[in-house]
Design a protein around this motif. Structure first.
Motif, PDB file in Angstrom:
ATOM      1  N   VAL A  68      84.764 -20.403 -72.905  1.00  0.00           N
ATOM      2  CA  VAL A  68      83.364 -20.128 -72.549  1.00  0.00           C
ATOM      3  C   VAL A  68      82.910 -20.974 -71.367  1.00  0.00           C
ATOM      4  N   GLU A 105      75.868 -21.392 -66.951  1.00  0.00           N
ATOM      5  CA  GLU A 105      74.817 -21.006 -67.901  1.00  0.00           C
ATOM      6  C   GLU A 105      75.367 -20.749 -69.302  1.00  0.00           C
ATOM      7  N   THR A 106      76.475 -20.011 -69.378  1.00  0.00           N
ATOM      8  CA  THR A 106      77.034 -19.746 -70.705  1.00  0.00           C
ATOM      9  C   THR A 106      77.501 -21.049 -71.337  1.00  0.00           C
ATOM     10  N   TYR A 144      76.762 -16.911 -79.147  1.00  0.00           N
ATOM     11  CA  TYR A 144      77.696 -18.040 -79.266  1.00  0.00           C
ATOM     12  C   TYR A 144      77.928 -18.426 -80.712  1.00  0.00           C
TER      13      TYR A 144
END
Lengths: 218, 198
Positions: free
Chosen positions: B31, B36-37, B106
């Protein structure tokens, strides 16, 4: 449906969990500090894989598909508890070195991935062979990595505290690089090893027509 | 109070879950393509690690220990964590749509993050009390988040770099992580307790 033998050999090279499927990175790096740790962790994971694959394969028509993941986790966690207790009793030094990574076999993605991708769709014999093949593939990967890291970090290979064996000294202590045994060395060794496997595979594929490009920087 | 500071610094920096203890590598590499993620994932991890530390501490001290069933730790912790993540997801979805939009995707991924089970087991084996466990969980999450955010920022730049074909993707990410871990090696052996005069 694949044949049991095919299921067995698949895990060792073509779908090697570490080098080809890129699963279970944390225990790979943490357990590859010494060859004896690598073998111990590899065999522990192999036992859990075989056991959970067998039970899940036998129960595959009973387990409802909505709650299959929690069911798989309970089966896996049971086998991990067995390994944890047995290792603590008979190989205390290894248990101390691997520490938190023994109970953490339960979240090793290789095991859940095989339960989901193979054991839930195939018969018990094929599932045992798949577990054995994947487990040995993981063990081989750990041995390869630890055989690079252990001598570079300590100058000694095959040291095993549980058996009172100090290992074979390849070169004097003062040339050893302790940093290779730190996480730093683990990440870099694993990265370069996967790069090298990629290079070998792409060379095999493009044999004749055009040469593979790039070097693994080793 | 000072004891809590010691736990905070040692869990977040000296024994960083990702770079010193090697826990949570899969989501760390999976990830971290975008900053941003990575930020969203870090927030979710801090949240879940804190909650999981508290709940597993209660399970250990009020259920497993009185019944003499400490050997069921692994089985019960992983189930508690899986159920907890599911519960958090449902509660957030119902009560706070904004937070759900930020963390929603997430949360399911976190069950496979071995740092969460790791922090629960480490809290118990370090004999922390309830408050110390909560601080340790939050600090562990913050440290992991710091590592993935640094790493994501590096990876965004790396996309433009010419990398030989065999090393693209996973291998170069691991080597980069190794170099980041080398930077964090600077914290190793740092005695927090002595530094703040405990």
């Amino acid at each position: 449906m694949s044949s049991p033998l095919q299921a067995f050999t698949n895990g060792i090279y073509k779908e090697n969990p570490t080098f080809r499927l890129l699963l279970g990175m944390c225990p790979t790096i943490a357990a590859s500090m010494a060859v004896s740790n690598g073998i111990g962790m590899g065999l522990a994971a192999t036992f859990v894989l075989i056991g959970s694959n067998l039970i899940i394969s036998l129960l595959r028509s009973v387990i409802p598909s909505e709650i299959r993941i929690p069911c798989y986790i309970v089966v896996i966690a049971t086998f991990v508890t067995i390994v944890d207790l047995v290792m603590n009793a008979f190989l205390p030094e290894l248990h101390a070195v691997l520490g938190v990574f023994v109970p953490l076999i339960v979240v090793n993605c290789i095991i859940l991935a095989r339960a989901e991708a193979f054991a839930s769709k195939n018969g018990p014999v094929a599932s045992i062979m798949d577990g054995l093949g994947m487990g040995l593939g993981f063990t081989v990967a750990l041995i390869v990595l630890s055989a690079i890291r252990e001598p570079l970090a300590t100058g000694v290979i095959l040291a095993a505290a549980d058996f009172g064996f100090d290992g074979i000294r390849l070169f004097p202590q003062r040339y050893a690089m302790a940093i290779v045994n730190q996480p730093v060395g683990g990440f870099i060794t694993l990265g370069l090893a996967i790069g090298a496997v990629n290079l070998i595979t792409s060379k095999k594929k493009s044999k004749g027509s055009h040469g593979a490009q790039g070097g693994a920087g080793k | 109070m000072k004891q809590l500071l010691v736990i905070l610094f040692s869990q977040a920096l000296v024994n960083n879950y990702m770079l010193a203890r090697i826990l949570g590598t899969c989501p760390f590499i999976g990830v971290s393509q975008q900053f941003e993620t990575a930020t969203g994932m870090s927030l979710a991890v801090v949240f879940v690690m804190t909650m999981a530390s508290v709940i597993t501490w209660l399970v250990q001290h009020f259920i497993l220990n009185p019944l003499g069933m400490a050997y069921l730790q692994t089985v019960s912790f992983i189930l508690v964590i899986a159920a907890l993540v599911q519960l958090i997801e449902m509660v957030i979805k119902k009560n706070s749509p904004g937070l759900y939009r930020a963390l929603g995707i997430y949360l399911p991924l976190i069950t496979t993050n071995c740092a969460v089970l790791g922090v629960a087991i480490i809290n118990i084996s370090s004999n922390y009390n309830l408050i110390e466990s909560a601080v340790s969980g939050a600090a562990g999450g913050l440290g992991w988040g710091l590592a993935i955010m640094l790493f994501a920022a590096i990876r965004e730049r790396q996309r433009l770099a010419p990398i030989s074909q065999a090393m693209q993707g996973f291998p170069i990410a691991l080597v980069t992580t190794g170099l980041l871990a080398m930077a964090f090696l600077g914290f190793s052996g740092f005695d927090v307790a002595r530094f703040i005069g405990l």
